[in-house]
Design a protein around this motif. Structure first.
Motif, mmCIF file in Angstrom:
data_model
loop_
_atom_site.group_PDB
_atom_site.id
_atom_site.type_symbol
_atom_site.label_atom_id
_atom_site.label_comp_id
_atom_site.label_asym_id
_atom_site.label_seq_id
_atom_site.Cartn_x
_atom_site.Cartn_y
_atom_site.Cartn_z
ATOM 1 N N SER A 160 38.016 56.457 36.141
ATOM 2 C CA SER A 160 38.427 56.120 34.773
ATOM 3 C C SER A 160 39.856 56.548 34.477
ATOM 4 N N ALA A 161 40.386 57.495 35.268
ATOM 5 C CA ALA A 161 41.746 57.992 35.023
ATOM 6 C C ALA A 161 42.792 57.159 35.750
ATOM 7 N N THR A 162 42.353 56.175 36.519
ATOM 8 C CA THR A 162 43.268 55.369 37.318
ATOM 9 C C THR A 162 43.848 54.239 36.493
ATOM 10 N N GLU A 163 45.171 54.133 36.485
ATOM 11 C CA GLU A 163 45.848 53.059 35.765
ATOM 12 C C GLU A 163 46.064 51.863 36.693
ATOM 13 N N PRO A 164 45.930 50.653 36.185
ATOM 14 C CA PRO A 164 46.191 49.470 37.017
ATOM 15 C C PRO A 164 47.654 49.421 37.458
ATOM 16 N N VAL A 165 47.853 49.000 38.714
ATOM 17 C CA VAL A 165 49.220 48.882 39.232
ATOM 18 C C VAL A 165 49.552 47.444 39.635
ATOM 19 N N CYS A 166 48.575 46.539 39.517
ATOM 20 C CA CYS A 166 48.801 45.140 39.885
ATOM 21 C C CYS A 166 47.755 44.275 39.186
ATOM 22 N N LEU A 167 47.874 42.981 39.369
ATOM 23 C CA LEU A 167 46.988 42.050 38.654
ATOM 24 C C LEU A 167 45.522 42.260 39.007
ATOM 25 N N VAL A 168 45.210 42.424 40.282
ATOM 26 C CA VAL A 168 43.802 42.549 40.648
ATOM 27 C C VAL A 168 43.191 43.815 40.048
ATOM 28 N N ASP A 169 44.002 44.859 39.812
ATOM 29 C CA ASP A 169 43.494 46.067 39.157
ATOM 30 C C ASP A 169 43.103 45.783 37.706
ATOM 31 N N TYR A 170 43.950 45.047 36.988
ATOM 32 C CA TYR A 170 43.595 44.686 35.604
ATOM 33 C C TYR A 170 42.323 43.842 35.592
ATOM 34 N N TRP A 171 42.203 42.964 36.560
ATOM 35 C CA TRP A 171 41.036 42.097 36.670
ATOM 36 C C TRP A 171 39.787 42.933 36.925
ATOM 37 N N MET A 172 39.883 43.867 37.889
ATOM 38 C CA MET A 172 38.717 44.661 38.253
ATOM 39 C C MET A 172 38.350 45.659 37.164
ATOM 40 N N GLN A 173 39.330 46.108 36.415
ATOM 41 C CA GLN A 173 39.037 47.018 35.312
ATOM 42 C C GLN A 173 38.068 46.357 34.323
ATOM 43 N N GLU A 174 38.349 45.114 33.979
ATOM 44 C CA GLU A 174 37.477 44.377 33.066
ATOM 45 C C GLU A 174 36.164 43.997 33.744
ATOM 46 N N THR A 175 36.242 43.583 35.002
ATOM 47 C CA THR A 175 35.045 43.151 35.717
ATOM 48 C C THR A 175 34.062 44.302 35.901
ATOM 49 N N LEU A 176 34.559 45.478 36.260
ATOM 50 C CA LEU A 176 33.683 46.637 36.457
ATOM 51 C C LEU A 176 33.017 47.043 35.151
ATOM 52 N N ARG A 177 33.742 46.928 34.047
ATOM 53 C CA ARG A 177 33.145 47.238 32.746
ATOM 54 C C ARG A 177 31.950 46.312 32.484
ATOM 55 N N GLU A 178 32.114 45.021 32.769
ATOM 56 C CA GLU A 178 31.022 44.076 32.531
ATOM 57 C C GLU A 178 29.874 44.300 33.517
ATOM 58 N N ILE A 179 30.184 44.656 34.746
ATOM 59 C CA ILE A 179 29.130 44.949 35.725
ATOM 60 C C ILE A 179 28.307 46.154 35.270
ATOM 61 N N ASP A 180 28.995 47.200 34.787
ATOM 62 C CA ASP A 180 28.296 48.415 34.343
ATOM 63 C C ASP A 180 27.429 48.113 33.115
ATOM 64 N N GLU A 181 27.941 47.307 32.202
ATOM 65 C CA GLU A 181 27.150 46.947 31.019
ATOM 66 C C GLU A 181 25.901 46.165 31.416
ATOM 67 N N ALA A 182 26.042 45.282 32.391
ATOM 68 C CA ALA A 182 24.892 44.508 32.852
ATOM 69 C C ALA A 182 23.861 45.418 33.514
#
Length: 528
Positions: A276-298
């Motif tokens: 959770s303390a990791t900041e995105p450094v590229c596009l795929v990081d921003y993508w995975m940040q949102e994707t992981l949130r939705e995976i965890d909610e599911a």
């Protein structure tokens, strides 16, 4: 014994002769039927073409099987120009390519109607006449309805102001390193011009890899990536023969390897972004940040993970992004250089604006970085970038497939099911606008706003549900490059007859690959 042997030999000879004679008789009997069948197939092909063509302009007869494929591949510039001329009166015309009936749309209104009518039961974006085989069936451009909306919603965080600011930091370091290399080459041979097409392509490939996949591509993976991407590019312009040894087969296999590599990047990003303390450094990081949130909610809700969240699926979409950004951006950078060179008054205004916002201080302090706030203040430079895109839209056509018979009431024509339709973005860009043949960035000023008034004609980023989701990133990249290039470099085109004619590679570029003379303009380059 000798007599018996001779008799047997004679009998064998007679039998062989009879067999040959019988075989010849068989061939003679079958050959007319084969010829008749081939003639029937070819006649049916011609009649089918003529029936679909109806009253549209287009060739009266087509070359069997290939149609106009050979002239299209050997000289695409003149081929598409001829279709534009044929469609000048009615706004559309017909032709035949490798067994496929095609319709070329010159009219901006007809092209907009196609973009706005992308549905499973109407027009479907295919990106390439044989795109499904080349890109694979699972591709964002082939999605519709809720699935498409959900994926675009999940992609949206990749292009927030915060994400774009992260990319800007990466982009300018790469742009600077390449500009310095180009100047060094020219300084070693001041009397020699250098072609920029492949150099811009390499710069953009490095930029795309770094912005999209960040630290997850090793140097070795980048080298292999570059080779495979070249195979892919060559295959886009080749005959679609999916056999060993053919460029199209090499391209298709290269896409599979590229997607596999990017899928590995997705998996690594997921592992990194789990913190959770990791900041995105590229596009795929921003993508995975949102994707992981939705995976965890599911997972908490006890429901299946969201669609399009697997490594391979996202790797495929990441390749789509890279493909969309890479060659289109290269095209725009080259045309920006050529058009600024031929419009010195525009170049002077760009340099004046940029220097007022970004330049080294007089006390010798280093150059600052160009921030997102500075980039937003470059209003005229952005107008230049948008006019470059209008004047020379990189992807001049976006093929669509008619999923059924689709009426085009404005043309009085119904597009037959299975037809590949080519809306021409290039032709649309020269309709509606005031003095469209003139390179005039002021048309995008706050006073004139021709991009809004003639929105139906400005189709470089598409229209409707499948409009380019990354267009802000694309414009930012072009504005950034222009601002840095004109500030750091004095440049002059090596002009020859036809040097600015359009060449398809597969996006459009100056025919001479944009040959230029370069010299350092600043006392010292930025140090970042």
């Amino acid at each position: 014994m000798e007599m018996a042997g001779a008799a047997l030999a004679a009998n064998a000879t007679v039998a062989a002769t009879a067999a040959v004679s019988g075989g010849g008789t068989l061939v003679s009997a079958v050959l007319p039927w084969v010829v008749a069948l081939v003639a029937l197939v070819l006649a049916w092909e011609q009649l089918s073409y003529l029936r679909k063509k109806g009253s549209l302009p287009g060739p009266a007869l087509v070359v069997p099987l290939l149609g106009s494929a050979v002239p299209m591949i050997l000289d695409p510039t003149n081929y598409w120009r001829r279709l534009g001329a044929a469609a000048s009166r009615h706004g559309l015309c017909a032709d035949y390519l490798v067994g496929r009936f095609i319709v070329f749309l010159r009219s901006a209104d007809l092209s907009h109607a196609v973009f706005s009518n992308v549905r499973p039961d109407a027009f479907q974006v295919i990106g390439h006449p044989f795109g499904r085989k080349l890109f694979g069936e699972h591709n964002i451009i082939y999605m519709f309805g809720q699935q498409h909306k959900d994926l675009r919603r999940r992609i949206a965080p990749n292009f927030t102001p915060k994400a774009l600011a992260t990319y800007l930091h990466l982009q300018q370091s790469i742009v600077l390193s390449h500009i310095k290399k180009w100047v060094q080459i020219c300084e070693s041979s001041p009397s020699e011009s250098i072609p920029l097409r492949l150099r811009c392509r390499d710069m953009n490939l490095e930029t795309s890899q770094t912005v999209f996949a960040g630290p997850y591509l090793s140097p070795e993976a980048r080298d292999a990536f570059n080779i495979d991407y070249n195979h892919f590019n060559v295959g886009l312009m080749a005959l679609p023969f999916d056999f060993p040894g053919f460029a199209f087969r090499r391209a298709r296999l290269a896409v599979s390897r590229l997607v596999s590599t990017l899928s590995g990047c997705v998996a690594e990003s997921k592992r990194r972004m789990r913190s959770s303390a990791t900041e995105p450094v590229c596009l795929v990081d921003y993508w995975m940040q949102e994707t992981l949130r939705e995976i965890d909610e599911a997972e908490l809700a006890g429901t299946p993970p969201p669609l399009e969240s697997g490594d391979k699926e996202i790797g495929g979409h990441l390749f789509d992004f890279l493909f969309a950004a890479q060659d289109a951006s290269t095209s725009s950078l080259l045309w920006a250089i050529s058009l600024l060179d031929s419009h010195q008054e525009v170049l002077a205004r760009v340099r004046a604006e940029v220097s007022s916002l970004w330049s080294p201080s007089e006390d010798g302090a280093p150059w600052p970085r160009i921030t997102a706030d500075i980039l937003r203040e470059m209003k005229y430079t952005e107008a230049v970038a948008r006019e470059v895109i209008r004047f020379r839209p990189p992807a001049t056509m976006v093929p669509h497939l008619a999923a059924r018979d689709v009426p085009l009431p404005a043309a009085g024509y119904t597009v037959p099911k299975g037809t590949i339709v080519f809306p021409s973005l290039l032709e649309a860009s020269f309709q509606g606008f005031s003095e469209p043949e003139r390179f005039d960035p002021d048309r995008f000023s706050a006073d004139r706003q021709e991009d809004r008034i003639h929105k139906r004609n400005f189709l470089a980023f598409g229209a409707g549900a499948h409009q380019c989701v990354g267009q802000r990133y694309a414009v930012n990249h072009l504005v950034l490059f222009i601002s840095m290039f004109v500030s750091l470099v004095d440049f002059r085109r090596h002009r020859t007859d036809g040097c600015d004619d359009i060449a398809y590679v597969p996006t459009i570029t100056p025919r001479d690959d944009c040959r230029v003379y370069l010299a350092r303009r600043c006392d010292r380059f930025p140090d970042f």
